[in-house]
Design an enzyme around this catalytic site. Structure first.
Site, PDB file in Angstrom:
ATOM      1  N   GLU A   1       7.440  -6.002  11.095  1.00  0.00           N
ATOM      2  CA  GLU A   1       7.950  -5.886   9.725  1.00  0.00           C
ATOM      3  C   GLU A   1       7.777  -4.452   9.235  1.00  0.00           C
ATOM      4  O   GLU A   1       6.655  -3.947   9.161  1.00  0.00           O
ATOM      5  CB  GLU A   1       7.207  -6.845   8.788  1.00  0.00           C
ATOM      6  CG  GLU A   1       7.624  -6.716   7.334  1.00  0.00           C
ATOM      7  CD  GLU A   1       6.738  -7.519   6.383  1.00  0.00           C
ATOM      8  OE1 GLU A   1       6.634  -7.128   5.213  1.00  0.00           O
ATOM      9  OE2 GLU A   1       6.145  -8.526   6.826  1.00  0.00           O
TER      10      GLU A   1
ATOM     11  N   ARG B   1       8.858   0.594   1.577  1.00  0.00           N
ATOM     12  CA  ARG B   1       7.962   1.323   0.677  1.00  0.00           C
ATOM     13  C   ARG B   1       8.062   2.831   0.870  1.00  0.00           C
ATOM     14  O   ARG B   1       7.375   3.591   0.196  1.00  0.00           O
ATOM     15  CB  ARG B   1       6.512   0.879   0.898  1.00  0.00           C
ATOM     16  CG  ARG B   1       6.274  -0.592   0.613  1.00  0.00           C
ATOM     17  CD  ARG B   1       4.826  -0.971   0.844  1.00  0.00           C
ATOM     18  NE  ARG B   1       4.626  -2.412   0.797  1.00  0.00           N
ATOM     19  CZ  ARG B   1       3.469  -3.010   0.991  1.00  0.00           C
ATOM     20  NH1 ARG B   1       2.391  -2.281   1.246  1.00  0.00           N
ATOM     21  NH2 ARG B   1       3.366  -4.321   0.932  1.00  0.00           N
TER      22      ARG B   1
ATOM     23  N   LYS C   1       5.769 -16.902   2.946  1.00  0.00           N
ATOM     24  CA  LYS C   1       4.729 -15.882   2.995  1.00  0.00           C
ATOM     25  C   LYS C   1       3.742 -16.175   1.870  1.00  0.00           C
ATOM     26  O   LYS C   1       4.158 -16.408   0.731  1.00  0.00           O
ATOM     27  CB  LYS C   1       5.353 -14.504   2.798  1.00  0.00           C
ATOM     28  CG  LYS C   1       4.358 -13.359   2.646  1.00  0.00           C
ATOM     29  CD  LYS C   1       5.097 -12.051   2.425  1.00  0.00           C
ATOM     30  CE  LYS C   1       4.146 -10.898   2.212  1.00  0.00           C
ATOM     31  NZ  LYS C   1       4.839  -9.601   2.098  1.00  0.00           N
TER      32      LYS C   1
END
Length: 213
Positions: free
Chosen positions: A45, A49, A133
């Protein structure tokens, strides 16, 4: 396209730990991904950001054999679409909005939606999701929370992320409602900066060896 649970599980069950990466440059993304894949961590993943994130996802998708690259920290439909076009095989969100659910239903790639409360989990179940998640895991009650909801929310599975370390990962992985965990410790910034890919491969191998036992 629906919820695509089987497609998501085919990725999440590849390994006990999903590396959660903030990549600062495309130049490091490829050798980093190769080091992780060499250690057995194929599902990766890359979070949105950093400015380099989308280019890094595209590079890993195109050039790293064996990698199943996904995008994390997706906050809206526009980011979802961009991540998908960059080659993401799965999408991860810290929380869930109706906008994200709507775009996900029409998309060919699966969504791992974020939830942190019983009500959020129930809302996602109503939308057809059974794999979520759990974020931020440690700050939201940790393994004890997931254990306590395993019976009332039976049939729901989680990928806890946030504050997961080699020290506490097994407490999560021992739970029947945990598919895998997400963690950043497999790619420490100092090792990435130093280009010590062999050390990262070793960390990946150690993460692959993490089990409930």
């Amino acid at each position: 396209m629906g919820v695509k649970t089987e497609k998501l599980l085919s990725i999440l069950t590849l390994q006990p730990v999903i590396p959660v990466l903030a990549v600062d440059s495309v130049a490091t993304a490829i050798p980093l991904a190769r080091a992780l894949v060499a250690g057995g961590l194929k599902a990766i993943e890359i979070t949105l950001r950093t400015e380099a994130a989308l280019d890094a996802i595209r590079a890993v998708a195109d050039e790293v054999e064996g990698a199943e690259v996904g995008s994390g920290t997706i906050l809206n439909a526009a980011q979802f679409e961009k991540a998908m076009r960059a080659g993401s095989k799965f999408i991860v969100t810290p929380g869930t909005t109706q906008e994200l659910l709507d775009v996900s239903r029409k998309a060919p790639v699966p969504l791992l939606p974020g939830a942190a409360t019983v009500s959020e989990v129930m809302s996602l179940r109503e939308e057809g999701y059974s794999v979520m998640k759990f974020f931020p895991a440690e700050q939201s009650g940790g393994a004890a929370f997931l254990k306590s909801v395993s019976s009332p929310l039976a049939g729901t599975s989680f990928c806890p992320t946030g504050g997961i370390t080699p020290a506490n990962a097994k407490s999560y992985l021992s739970l029947p409602n945990v598919v895998c965990v997400g963690g950043s410790w497999v790619a420490p910034k100092e090792l990435v900066t130093a280009g010590d890919w062999k050390a990262i491969t070793r960390l990946a191998e150690e993460a692959c060896a993490l089990t409930a036992s």
